[in-house]
Structures are given as structure tokens and as C-alpha cells.
Design a protein around this motif. Structure first.
Motif, PDB file in Angstrom:
ATOM      1  N   MET A 152       0.826  -1.207   0.000  1.00  0.00           N
ATOM      2  CA  MET A 152       0.000   0.000   0.000  1.00  0.00           C
ATOM      3  C   MET A 152       0.863   1.262   0.000  1.00  0.00           C
ATOM      4  N   LYS A 153       2.035   1.202   0.677  1.00  0.00           N
ATOM      5  CA  LYS A 153       2.959   2.336   0.603  1.00  0.00           C
ATOM      6  C   LYS A 153       3.403   2.587  -0.830  1.00  0.00           C
ATOM      7  N   SER A 154       3.618   1.480  -1.538  1.00  0.00           N
ATOM      8  CA  SER A 154       4.020   1.624  -2.940  1.00  0.00           C
ATOM      9  C   SER A 154       2.946   2.340  -3.743  1.00  0.00           C
ATOM     10  N   GLU A 155       1.678   2.023  -3.423  1.00  0.00           N
ATOM     11  CA  GLU A 155       0.590   2.726  -4.108  1.00  0.00           C
ATOM     12  C   GLU A 155       0.657   4.231  -3.842  1.00  0.00           C
ATOM     13  N   ILE A 156       0.939   4.561  -2.564  1.00  0.00           N
ATOM     14  CA  ILE A 156       1.042   5.988  -2.225  1.00  0.00           C
ATOM     15  C   ILE A 156       2.174   6.637  -3.001  1.00  0.00           C
ATOM     16  N   ASN A 157       3.342   5.934  -3.028  1.00  0.00           N
ATOM     17  CA  ASN A 157       4.479   6.497  -3.751  1.00  0.00           C
ATOM     18  C   ASN A 157       4.169   6.681  -5.229  1.00  0.00           C
ATOM     19  N   ASP A 158       3.441   5.713  -5.801  1.00  0.00           N
ATOM     20  CA  ASP A 158       3.063   5.837  -7.210  1.00  0.00           C
ATOM     21  C   ASP A 158       2.176   7.057  -7.435  1.00  0.00           C
ATOM     22  N   LYS A 197       2.918  10.433  -9.565  1.00  0.00           N
ATOM     23  CA  LYS A 197       2.040  10.982 -10.603  1.00  0.00           C
ATOM     24  C   LYS A 197       1.784  12.466 -10.374  1.00  0.00           C
ATOM     25  N   GLN A 198       1.557  12.796  -9.091  1.00  0.00           N
ATOM     26  CA  GLN A 198       1.320  14.210  -8.776  1.00  0.00           C
ATOM     27  C   GLN A 198       2.565  15.055  -9.059  1.00  0.00           C
ATOM     28  N   ILE A 199       3.720  14.537  -8.615  1.00  0.00           N
ATOM     29  CA  ILE A 199       4.967  15.268  -8.858  1.00  0.00           C
ATOM     30  C   ILE A 199       5.222  15.398 -10.354  1.00  0.00           C
ATOM     31  N   ALA A 200       4.918  14.328 -11.094  1.00  0.00           N
ATOM     32  CA  ALA A 200       5.103  14.384 -12.551  1.00  0.00           C
ATOM     33  C   ALA A 200       4.213  15.458 -13.165  1.00  0.00           C
ATOM     34  N   GLN A 256      -5.066  20.201 -10.291  1.00  0.00           N
ATOM     35  CA  GLN A 256      -5.420  20.123  -8.880  1.00  0.00           C
ATOM     36  C   GLN A 256      -5.709  18.676  -8.537  1.00  0.00           C
ATOM     37  N   VAL A 257      -5.201  18.270  -7.389  1.00  0.00           N
ATOM     38  CA  VAL A 257      -5.556  16.943  -6.877  1.00  0.00           C
ATOM     39  C   VAL A 257      -6.958  17.058  -6.315  1.00  0.00           C
ATOM     40  N   GLY A 306      -7.693  -1.842   5.181  1.00  0.00           N
ATOM     41  CA  GLY A 306      -8.387  -0.719   4.552  1.00  0.00           C
ATOM     42  C   GLY A 306      -7.961  -0.556   3.106  1.00  0.00           C
ATOM     43  N   SER A 307      -8.352   0.542   2.530  1.00  0.00           N
ATOM     44  CA  SER A 307      -8.058   0.773   1.113  1.00  0.00           C
ATOM     45  C   SER A 307      -7.790   2.252   0.869  1.00  0.00           C
ATOM     46  N   LEU A 308      -7.016   2.498  -0.153  1.00  0.00           N
ATOM     47  CA  LEU A 308      -6.729   3.877  -0.570  1.00  0.00           C
ATOM     48  C   LEU A 308      -7.677   4.262  -1.693  1.00  0.00           C
ATOM     49  N   SER A 309      -8.238   5.420  -1.586  1.00  0.00           N
ATOM     50  CA  SER A 309      -9.098   5.897  -2.672  1.00  0.00           C
ATOM     51  C   SER A 309      -8.251   6.265  -3.874  1.00  0.00           C
ATOM     52  N   GLU A 310      -8.887   6.310  -5.029  1.00  0.00           N
ATOM     53  CA  GLU A 310      -8.181   6.609  -6.268  1.00  0.00           C
ATOM     54  C   GLU A 310      -7.711   8.062  -6.283  1.00  0.00           C
ATOM     55  N   LEU A 311      -6.559   8.275  -6.894  1.00  0.00           N
ATOM     56  CA  LEU A 311      -6.055   9.631  -7.101  1.00  0.00           C
ATOM     57  C   LEU A 311      -6.741  10.231  -8.323  1.00  0.00           C
ATOM     58  N   ALA A 312      -7.285  11.416  -8.183  1.00  0.00           N
ATOM     59  CA  ALA A 312      -7.935  12.101  -9.308  1.00  0.00           C
ATOM     60  C   ALA A 312      -7.298  13.473  -9.488  1.00  0.00           C
ATOM     61  N   ILE A 313      -6.813  13.745 -10.687  1.00  0.00           N
ATOM     62  CA  ILE A 313      -6.210  15.046 -10.998  1.00  0.00           C
ATOM     63  C   ILE A 313      -7.073  15.725 -12.051  1.00  0.00           C
ATOM     64  N   THR A 314      -7.555  16.911 -11.742  1.00  0.00           N
ATOM     65  CA  THR A 314      -8.351  17.673 -12.703  1.00  0.00           C
ATOM     66  C   THR A 314      -7.657  18.990 -12.989  1.00  0.00           C
ATOM     67  N   PHE A 315      -7.960  19.563 -14.136  1.00  0.00           N
ATOM     68  CA  PHE A 315      -7.367  20.830 -14.551  1.00  0.00           C
ATOM     69  C   PHE A 315      -8.451  21.887 -14.718  1.00  0.00           C
ATOM     70  N   PHE A 316      -8.112  23.090 -14.302  1.00  0.00           N
ATOM     71  CA  PHE A 316      -9.004  24.214 -14.563  1.00  0.00           C
ATOM     72  C   PHE A 316      -8.888  24.632 -16.025  1.00  0.00           C
ATOM     73  N   LEU A 317      -9.944  25.176 -16.555  1.00  0.00           N
ATOM     74  CA  LEU A 317      -9.870  25.801 -17.867  1.00  0.00           C
ATOM     75  C   LEU A 317      -8.986  27.038 -17.782  1.00  0.00           C
ATOM     76  N   ASP A 318      -8.189  27.268 -18.824  1.00  0.00           N
ATOM     77  CA  ASP A 318      -7.378  28.492 -18.860  1.00  0.00           C
ATOM     78  C   ASP A 318      -8.272  29.718 -18.768  1.00  0.00           C
ATOM     79  N   GLU A 319      -9.353  29.692 -19.507  1.00  0.00           N
ATOM     80  CA  GLU A 319     -10.324  30.781 -19.498  1.00  0.00           C
ATOM     81  C   GLU A 319     -11.701  30.189 -19.234  1.00  0.00           C
ATOM     82  N   PRO A 320     -12.265  30.396 -18.045  1.00  0.00           N
ATOM     83  CA  PRO A 320     -13.620  29.898 -17.789  1.00  0.00           C
ATOM     84  C   PRO A 320     -14.603  30.377 -18.854  1.00  0.00           C
ATOM     85  N   GLN A 321     -15.587  29.550 -19.146  1.00  0.00           N
ATOM     86  CA  GLN A 321     -16.521  29.845 -20.239  1.00  0.00           C
ATOM     87  C   GLN A 321     -17.935  30.056 -19.702  1.00  0.00           C
ATOM     88  N   ILE A 322     -18.612  31.084 -20.203  1.00  0.00           N
ATOM     89  CA  ILE A 322     -20.029  31.282 -19.895  1.00  0.00           C
ATOM     90  C   ILE A 322     -20.841  30.409 -20.846  1.00  0.00           C
TER      91      ILE A 322
END
Length: 693
Positions: A327-333, A337-340, A393-394, A415-431
Motif C-alpha cells: 500500500m505504501k508503494s501505491e502511495i508512492n506511485d 504521478k502528482q509530482i510528474a 489540482q488533486v 483498509g483501502s486507498l481511494s483513487e487519485l484524481a487530478i483535474t485541470f481548470f480551464l485556462d479561461e472559464p466559459q459562460i
């Protein structure tokens, strides 16, 4: 720095100025790979030292003239030979650019002006016991002085006024008016505004009037030696004269006036330079400074998870070492990914910053040149740099859920680790949608579904349900006839609202309005529905001295949040208090009177106060509406600055939404797809904004 030099100037101040000159020459040594020129400058510095210590009134004028002469020599990137027995300079040029600058200055008289300015200055001559009648000065074999030493063609120096200053060098060639602003680039004449028309009246030859600072802008025609180029063929990107314009080579090409084109391009470059220096480059700098913060945040969460796992691993001992390590290995992975992702963002920023710096330097150089070819070839890259690299953003931080130790079910119990999710903001928010309502003072909004939303207004007792097309689907009047202070939609889809004036919280179900709670000694402000189905209500006391958040299950009070661990109030008294529950069950409260957003845990413990981005100078912060999204981000409207702040659930500033043309934003809510709905108080509109990719 010495601003004024006169006979009251002390010797130490003269020494200071001399040291600055030496520093200037020292700093520019790399640009002058010429030992003889360095030797000449050394000799001149020795002379300057002598003149700087003279006690006459004009001592520093001599110093200034020699210094200006030095700069002129350095400017042409030339090799300079000189004779020790007389002031004889032989100039050899190391570049075409330097020669072109010299030739242009020679034609317009600047070279002669500089030489005469140094050597015919009366106090300088007097220091040798000479007068202007005692010397002759020649330039390229052309005598600049008359046999008696008087000036031949540089009338603006013949006054020999001992108080003559460097700033009074150029005069109108027709009327002697000092500092004329115009110049005829064909006749090579300085002109004041009053003499321009008189000069143009001479129709025996062509004229081309330019601002003095742009003299020399019209080059000689390469095909017609007697003509100068006053236009630019933009098709060929070369200067052309009037004869070229009518020739078969250019007759069908697009031409522009050189001066107009030059000034237009200079304005564009100036705007780009200002935009890059004041807006775009600072944004990149700010983005670069946020990288270490993101790294620290990732590291903090990774350490927190690792620590929790370690504690569980110590309890299970060796039987579960293998599972723990996995499970530590999962955290390191996930950390990798976040550092990458951060590294990719950093590489993009680091790659672009030097380009911006170079563009800024190029623009500054272009702004200093009068070469129309270089200027006309300028192409703006500002729009290319305007959008920052996509931020990430994580959005779903891993969590660890410990279980009781059971050897038979040891893997499941860890126990279990939840999945890592990385999302990106739009450069310019859209109406996405602009919904027009009937409200004049539109404040609150709450989503019934992704396509329907409830609204309420100040001073209006009607609550209205709209679809995304702006069609009114339903309207409900409050039970008391008072206007609703705030509204919310429950998990079951019912509408609830607060009535400040009759102290009630009310439920709208179908056509029936039920009063759930009537307060005693308190008045309700805002409310929100929680993930568990409870209601959170912000209220203040009748004497306006106390405020609190109360949790209700139905009409039963379950929790009251009012004081911190030191017994001090968590919230200030006053109006404009709005609240929202985050996905981690934190309670987020807009405290307008405190210029802050106060975030407490589900247990009512203070977690943090947000008072604006830490990277910007401290300024007023008056938040109004608030909501949270599925990623755990907190969004709040800043009414007076027409923007939305986004912070993460730890209080770290993420970004602004401030380029969507918002006007006095107030109420906020998000739908199931994290689209943001924003009310504009005075416009009466609701804008639907997309801000995630």
C-alpha cells in the motif's frame, strides 16, 4: 545620486559622480574589445578628474561633455586609433550596424555637434588658456570652424554663453527657437511647430516632416539615389520612394506611410511591453511561486497517509508487513504521478518565462531603434503568452480507512486507498448560459437539477423557478409576505427558505408552505442543506451581539457552533452571512464583516480563515455568496471586484474567475457536473460558467 551641480557642489559629491562614470565604463567593458579605445577612455577619465576638481562655475559641464563624447564613441562599436601629439581619432567599424548609426548621425550633424560641444565649450578652452580663435576642428576633411575659430555651420553654438547647458543644443533652423519638436527628414532641418507650414510652402523640393525623435526614419532609396523612401511596401517589406510606388514592381502592392506605420507599430510594441511586464509576466511569476506550495501540499498529504499506515502497521506487526509495503508503494506511485504533473507544469512555465524575458528585451531594443524594416517586421506574441499553462489540482485526495485487526481478513481490515484524481481548470472559464430573470436585486440561487434553478431577490417576496432557457416554470410567494433572506434545495428536492423578520425557517412542498422552525431571541440569516439531509442555519441574536450556526434534523436542534477553543466568537455580528457544507463535511461561512471566510470542521472546530490570496498585497476582501463543488473546492463571490475566488479544502488559493464579464456577483451554486451558477445582483441575470476541463 547628485541631481544639481554648481559651485556649491562638494569635492566628495564630484568624486561620487566620477565613480559612477567609472562603474559605467567598467560594466560595459565586454562590449568594447578594443585596448586602444580603453586606453583612450582612461586618458579621458584622467582629464575628467582634472576638470572635475576645477573650482570654476562650469566645472561639471566640462565633465558632462566628455562623458557624452565617450558614450558617442562606444555607440558605434568602432575601433578607435588616436595620436598622442594631437586630438586625432581614426575610426574603424566592426559592424555594419555601427557604421550605419555613425553615417546617419554624420548626415544629420550629430557627430559635428558632439565634437564642437566638447572642444569649443568656453570654460574648457579657458582651462588651457585658449579661445575659439586659437583652434581649428575638422571632420572627415571638412572644416567645422572658420579660420578664426568661429563656428561655420553649427549656429546654435556661436553664442559662447558661459552658462550654456547641454539641454539647449538643438534650435529651429528657421527661427532659432530652442528644442524644436519637428524635423524635415528630406531637407535635414530642425523645425518648430510655427515654421513647419513655412517650410512646406517651398514647393521646389519634396519634404517629409517627422517628430524630432524619429529623424532619420526615411532611408535613401536603393534604386533611385536622389530620392528618399517615405512609404513602406508591406508586400515586400521594404522602404520605397515615390518613384518606386508608381513602378510596375510595386504598383499593385499595398503601401503604408513610413511614419504612420512606425508610430502604429511602436504603439503596439509599447502596449505589448506594458502588457507583458505588468500583466502576463507577473502571472507567470506567480504561477512559478505556487509550484513549491503545490509540492509541499502533496508532500503533506503523502506524509499524513504514510503516518496513518505506519500506525496500523505497527499494530499488525510482521503478519501484515507485506500488505503495508504494497500500500505504501501505491502511495508512492500516486505521489510520483502528482509530482510528474507538477513537473510538467513547471517545465511549461520555465520554458515560457525566458521567452517572455527575451521578447521584453527585444521590444525594448526595437523601441529604441529607428530602423523601419526591423520595426515593421515586428509580430506580436502577446496573445501566445497570455494564457498560462493549465493548472492542475488533486481533486480527490487519497484517504486511509483503518479496520479492526483480524488475521483471517487481514487484507480487508487494513483498509483501502481511494483513487487519485487530478483535474485541470480551464485556462479561461466559459459562460455557457446567461439566464435573464424578472428580479431587480437578485441574490440567492439554488439548483433543483442540472436544468432548473430557484432564485430569490432582495425586497421581493416571490421565489421563482427557471430553466436554462430563462423560462419561468413556477413562482411561490412567502407565507408571511416578507422577502426571503436565503433559499436552499433539500436532498429530497424541496425548497426551504429563511424569513428573517418573522424568525422562521420554512419548507415549500408542492403548493403547501410549512413552517419548520420558529426561533426565540434569534433571527435566521442563511441556510444550506447537508449531505446527511440536515439543515445548517446561520443566525444572530436580537441584540445583534451574538452569532452562531445551528444544525437541525427536521425541526430538532442537533448542534450549535458559536465559540472557538479559547471561548472567543467564531463569527462576527452583522449582515451578509452565507454558508455551505463541503464534501469533507467542513462548514464554510462567509463572514462579510470580518472580511473573511471561516471554515470549521463538522465538530465545530476552527480549521482556517481565508482572507484573500497570500501572494497579493493585502487589500479589502468583501465576500458574499459561497458554495462548494464535488472536488472539495470552496468558491466565493467578491461582489465589489466582480470576481470569484476558488480555494481548496485546506484553504490554499487556486485561482480567480474574473474574466467572464461578471457584474456584482452574489449568490452561487453548482450542479452535479460542477458547472457554476452566479447571480448578478443589479443585472438580474444568472450566469452558468464552466471552469473545469
Amino acid at each position: 545620486m547628485i541631481n544639481v551641480v554648481n559651485k556649491m557642489t562638494t569635492e566628495s559629491e564630484i568624486s561620487e559622480l566620477y565613480e559612477l562614470i567609472e562603474v559605467f565604463i567598467q560594466d560595459n567593458k565586454e562590449e568594447i574589445e578594443n585596448e586602444k579605445l580603453e586606453d583612450l577612455l582612461t586618458k579621458l577619465r584622467e582629464k575628467i578628474t582634472v576638470y572635475a576638481n576645477m573650482q570654476e562655475e562650469n566645472q561639471m559641464q566640462i565633465l558632462a561633455r566628455f562623458f557624452r563624447f565617450n558614450i558617442m564613441l562606444k555607440k558605434y562599436e568602432a575601433r578607435v586609433d588616436y595620436s598622442k601629439s594631437s586630438i586625432l581619432l581614426l575610426v574603424t567599424f566592426s559592424s555594419r550596424l555601427g557604421y550605419d548609426l555613425y553615417k546617419k548621425d554624420l548626415e544629420n550633424g550629430r557627430i559635428g555637434e558632439q565634437i564642437l560641444e566638447v572642444f569649443l565649450y568656453p570654460p574648457f578652452l579657458e582651462s588651457f588658456g585658449l579661445t575659439a580663435d586659437d583652434i581649428e576642428i575638422s571632420l572627415n576633411g571638412r572644416l567645422l570652424t572658420q579660420p578664426k575659430g568661429s563656428l561655420k555651420s553649427f549656429r546654435r553654438f556661436d553664442a559662447m554663453d558661459p552658462m550654456y547647458s547641454l539641454q539647449d543644443v538643438i534650435r529651429c533652423d528657421l527661427c532659432e527657437t530652442p528644442v524644436p519638436p519637428k524635423y524635415c527628414d528630406i531637407c535635414h532641418m530642425h523645425l518648430c511647430e510655427a515654421c513647419v507650414e513655412k517650410h512646406l510652402s517651398d514647393e521646389s523640393k519634396d519634404h517629409y516632416i517627422v517628430p524630432l525623435k524619429l529623424r532619420g526614419i526615411t532611408p535613401k532609396c536603393t534604386k533611385h539615389s536622389t530620392e528618399v523612401c517615405t512609404q513602406l511596401c508591406t508586400t515586400c517589406n521594404i522602404p520605397v520612394c515615390l518613384l518606386c510606388v508608381t513602378s510596375s514592381e510595386h504598383v499593385k502592392h499595398k503601401k503604408e506611410d513610413i511614419l504612420k506605420l512606425f508610430e502604429t507599430k511602436r504603439e503596439l510594441m509599447q502596449e505589448d511591453l506594458e502588457d507583458l511586464e505588468k500583466s502576463i509576466y507577473p502571472k507567470y511569476q506567480e504561477a512559478a511561486t505556487n509550484i513549491p506550495i503545490q509540492r509541499a501540499h502533496v508532500s503533506k498529504w503523502s506524509k499524513k497517509l504514510t503516518t496513518t499506515l505506519d500506525k496500523q502497521g505497527e499494530a499488525l506487526h510482521r503478519e501484515i508487513d507485506t500488505i503495508i509495503q504494497g500500500m505504501k508503494s501505491e502511495i508512492n506511485d500516486m505521489n510520483a504521478k502528482q509530482i510528474a504533473a507538477i513537473d510538467r507544469q513547471q517545465d511549461a512555465i520555465k520554458h515560457t518565462i525566458p521567452e517572455i524575458k527575451q521578447v521584453i528585451l527585444d521590444l525594448k531594443r526595437l523601441l529604441d531603434t529607428s530602423d523601419v524594416c526591423l520595426v515593421s517586421g515586428y509580430t506580436s506574441r502577446t496573445e501566445e503568452f497570455r494564457s498560462l499553462p493549465a493548472k492542475f489540482q488533486v481533486t480527490s485526495l487519497p484517504t486511509f480507512t483503518p479496520q479492526e485487526i483480524n488475521r483471517e481478513q487481514i487484507h480487508q481490515r487494513i483498509g483501502s486507498l481511494s483513487e487519485l484524481a487530478i483535474t485541470f481548470f480551464l485556462d479561461e472559464p466559459q459562460i455557457l448560459t446567461d439566464i435573464q430573470t424578472e428580479c431587480r436585486y437578485l441574490r440567492s440561487v439554488s439548483c433543483l437539477s442540472d436544468s432548473e434553478l430557484w432564485t430569490s431577490c432582495y425586497n421581493d417576496n416571490i421565489m421563482r423557478l427557471y430553466n436554462l432557457q430563462g423560462e419561468l416554470l413556477r413562482s411561490v410567494q412567502t407565507k408571511s409576505g416578507n422577502w426571503p433572506w436565503d433559499i436552499a434545495v433539500t436532498r429530497s428536492g424541496d425548497l426551504v427558505y429563511t424569513d428573517y423578520y418573522d424568525r422562521s425557517i420554512n419548507l415549500v412542498r408542492g403548493t403547501h408552505i410549512q413552517t419548520l422552525i420558529t426561533l426565540q431571541g434569534w433571527r435566521p440569516h442563511s441556510l444550506c442543506s447537508t449531505a446527511s439531509g440536515d439543515l445548517l442555519v446561520f443566525m444572530d441574536s436580537d441584540d445583534d451581539k451574538q452569532t452562531k450556526v445551528v444544525r437541525y434534523s427536521g425541526s430538532t436542534e442537533k448542534q450549535s457552533i458559536q465559540w472557538d477553543d479559547q471561548g472567543k466568537p467564531l463569527f462576527t455580528s452583522g449582515y451578509f452571512k452565507y454558508l455551505s457544507e463541503n464534501r469533507n463535511l467542513d462548514i464554510c461561512v462567509v463572514d462579510w464583516d470580518a472580511d473573511a471566510v471561516v471554515v470549521v470542521s463538522a465538530a465545530g472546530k476552527l480549521r482556517f480563515r481565508y482572507t484573500g490570496p497570500p501572494s497579493t498585497p493585502r487589500e479589502s476582501f468583501y465576500p458574499r455568496g459561497i458554495t462548494t463543488d464535488s472536488q472539495g473546492n470552496i468558491l466565493m463571490s467578491e461582489w465589489d471586484k466582480n470576481r470569484i475566488h476558488i480555494i481548496d479544502q485546506e484553504g490554499n488559493f487556486m485561482r480567480f474567475i474574473h474574466n467572464c464579464g461578471l457584474q456584482f456577483p452574489w449568490g452561487l451554486c453548482v450542479d452535479s457536473k460542477d458547472n457554476l451558477f452566479v447571480t448578478e445582483e443589479y443585472e438580474g441575470d444568472v450566469k452558468k460558467i464552466k471552469y473545469y476541463k
